[in-house]
Design a protein around this motif. Structure first.
Motif, mmCIF file in Angstrom:
data_model
loop_
_atom_site.group_PDB
_atom_site.id
_atom_site.type_symbol
_atom_site.label_atom_id
_atom_site.label_comp_id
_atom_site.label_asym_id
_atom_site.label_seq_id
_atom_site.Cartn_x
_atom_site.Cartn_y
_atom_site.Cartn_z
ATOM 1 N N TYR A 153 -6.268 0.337 6.515
ATOM 2 C CA TYR A 153 -6.391 1.705 6.618
ATOM 3 C C TYR A 153 -4.453 1.928 5.654
ATOM 4 O O TYR A 153 -3.154 1.847 6.234
ATOM 5 C CB TYR A 153 -6.072 3.147 6.984
ATOM 6 C CG TYR A 153 -6.040 4.038 6.964
ATOM 7 C CD1 TYR A 153 -6.946 5.020 6.429
ATOM 8 C CD2 TYR A 153 -5.136 5.404 6.809
ATOM 9 C CE1 TYR A 153 -6.818 6.622 5.926
ATOM 10 C CE2 TYR A 153 -4.822 6.028 6.436
ATOM 11 C CZ TYR A 153 -5.762 6.880 6.126
ATOM 12 O OH TYR A 153 -5.786 8.298 5.585
ATOM 13 N N ARG A 154 -4.562 2.964 4.271
ATOM 14 C CA ARG A 154 -3.486 3.066 3.218
ATOM 15 C C ARG A 154 -3.671 3.397 2.756
ATOM 16 O O ARG A 154 -4.792 3.145 1.574
ATOM 17 C CB ARG A 154 -2.746 1.515 3.117
ATOM 18 C CG ARG A 154 -1.145 1.601 2.234
ATOM 19 C CD ARG A 154 -0.809 0.251 2.251
ATOM 20 N NE ARG A 154 -1.346 -0.407 1.870
ATOM 21 C CZ ARG A 154 -1.607 -1.925 1.542
ATOM 22 N NH1 ARG A 154 -0.383 -2.474 2.435
ATOM 23 N NH2 ARG A 154 -2.827 -3.033 0.980
ATOM 24 N N GLY A 155 -2.814 4.657 1.749
ATOM 25 C CA GLY A 155 -2.930 5.624 0.899
ATOM 26 C C GLY A 155 -4.094 5.959 0.790
ATOM 27 O O GLY A 155 -5.005 7.051 -0.286
ATOM 28 N N GLY A 156 -4.694 6.624 2.295
ATOM 29 C CA GLY A 156 -5.897 7.193 2.598
ATOM 30 C C GLY A 156 -7.518 6.858 1.922
ATOM 31 O O GLY A 156 -8.781 6.920 2.487
ATOM 32 N N LEU A 157 -7.263 5.086 2.073
ATOM 33 C CA LEU A 157 -8.129 4.163 1.878
ATOM 34 C C LEU A 157 -8.413 2.997 3.391
ATOM 35 O O LEU A 157 -7.793 2.520 3.271
ATOM 36 C CB LEU A 157 -8.342 4.009 0.377
ATOM 37 C CG LEU A 157 -8.460 4.432 -1.106
ATOM 38 C CD1 LEU A 157 -8.772 3.305 -1.350
ATOM 39 C CD2 LEU A 157 -9.713 5.278 -0.854
ATOM 40 N N PRO A 201 -9.607 14.354 5.876
ATOM 41 C CA PRO A 201 -8.603 14.465 5.180
ATOM 42 C C PRO A 201 -7.535 15.573 6.607
ATOM 43 O O PRO A 201 -6.134 15.947 6.734
ATOM 44 C CB PRO A 201 -8.698 14.660 4.306
ATOM 45 C CG PRO A 201 -10.324 13.689 3.540
ATOM 46 C CD PRO A 201 -11.120 14.595 5.100
ATOM 47 N N VAL A 202 -8.455 16.778 6.000
ATOM 48 C CA VAL A 202 -7.981 17.929 6.923
ATOM 49 C C VAL A 202 -7.093 18.164 8.497
ATOM 50 O O VAL A 202 -6.196 18.848 8.447
ATOM 51 C CB VAL A 202 -8.501 18.996 7.166
ATOM 52 C CG1 VAL A 202 -9.927 18.952 8.213
ATOM 53 C CG2 VAL A 202 -7.948 20.534 7.001
ATOM 54 N N MET A 203 -7.821 16.364 8.969
ATOM 55 C CA MET A 203 -7.251 16.418 10.273
ATOM 56 C C MET A 203 -6.357 15.196 10.784
ATOM 57 O O MET A 203 -5.781 15.193 11.146
ATOM 58 C CB MET A 203 -8.788 16.345 10.944
ATOM 59 C CG MET A 203 -9.557 17.777 11.650
ATOM 60 S SD MET A 203 -8.437 18.637 11.913
ATOM 61 C CE MET A 203 -8.387 17.748 14.029
ATOM 62 N N ASN A 204 -6.231 14.593 9.203
ATOM 63 C CA ASN A 204 -5.467 13.525 9.242
ATOM 64 C C ASN A 204 -4.665 13.570 7.583
ATOM 65 O O ASN A 204 -5.578 12.714 6.934
ATOM 66 C CB ASN A 204 -6.939 12.187 9.042
ATOM 67 C CG ASN A 204 -6.346 10.765 8.696
ATOM 68 O OD1 ASN A 204 -5.051 10.833 9.756
ATOM 69 N ND2 ASN A 204 -6.911 9.897 8.804
#
Length: 205
Positions: A153-157, A201-204
């Motif tokens: 997991y890096r850069g949202g991916l 994403p709203v939680m992470n």
């Protein structure tokens, strides 16, 4: 070598560490329980006899500690102290590799438990395999390689890469060498299936 002693049963041990032979059965409180004996395998390759690990149950100055017994180093010159069935003993002073990493997703399997079994995914690298050193240990499926799959997991991916496993990695029924996960993807390694779930994403952030 000057501290090596031999007990009446022919066992060699380091008398500077052990007052009596640690291999002979004892009938008093403080008997040592051996959690792992023999060889440890890496995939289909045995790495030979390794240092054995015990937990002292009580009645001893070392009670509650994890103690390496006498043993040979493996061919990679590393002393292994792992227990079968995917359980890793963390020795005093050893920090968890996930203690400072943010939780970002999950793998959920109903093959390992009919009620569901979940595995946490953390930011950075997550390794799945049958080896006890992996972040996600699947020790009951012979089709899973020692280090089978890396999830990064890096850069949202969430990126994945098959680590030259014997039986390959299947994503939604198709064998893949590498790629990017999408929420609710179905992953299959060996005979074990997982649903991939990303934290929104709203939680992470």
């Amino acid at each position: 070598m000057g501290n090596i002693a031999t007990c009446p049963n022919g066992h060699n041990f380091d008398s500077a560490i052990y007052g009596t032979c640690p291999y002979c059965p004892k009938n008093q409180t403080g008997e040592k329980t051996v959690l792992h004996q023999g060889n440890i395998s890496d995939g289909n390759k045995e790495v030979g006899n390794v240092a054995k690990t015990i937990i002292v149950q009580g009645g001893n100055d070392n009670a509650g500690k994890t103690i390496p017994l006498q043993g040979e180093r493996s061919q990679d010159n590393k002393t292994h102290g792992f227990v079968p069935q995917g359980t890793r003993i963390v020795t005093p002073g050893e920090e968890s590799t996930t203690s400072n990493r943010r939780l970002v997703g999950f793998l959920v399997s109903y093959d390992l438990n009919p009620h569901g079994k979940s595995f946490n995914l953390f930011e950075g690298k997550n390794i799945l395999g049958s080896d006890a050193v992996c972040d996600i240990v699947i020790s009951t499926d012979p089709g899973v390689s020692a280090k089978h799959l890396t999830i990064l997991y890096r850069g949202g991916l969430f990126r994945f890469k098959d680590e030259f496993s014997t039986n390959g990695t299947f994503i939604n029924g198709e064998m893949k060498e590498e790629g990017t996960f999408v929420d609710k993807d179905l992953i299959k390694v060996g005979a074990t299936r997982f649903f991939f779930l990303a934290i929104p994403p709203v939680m992470n952030p």
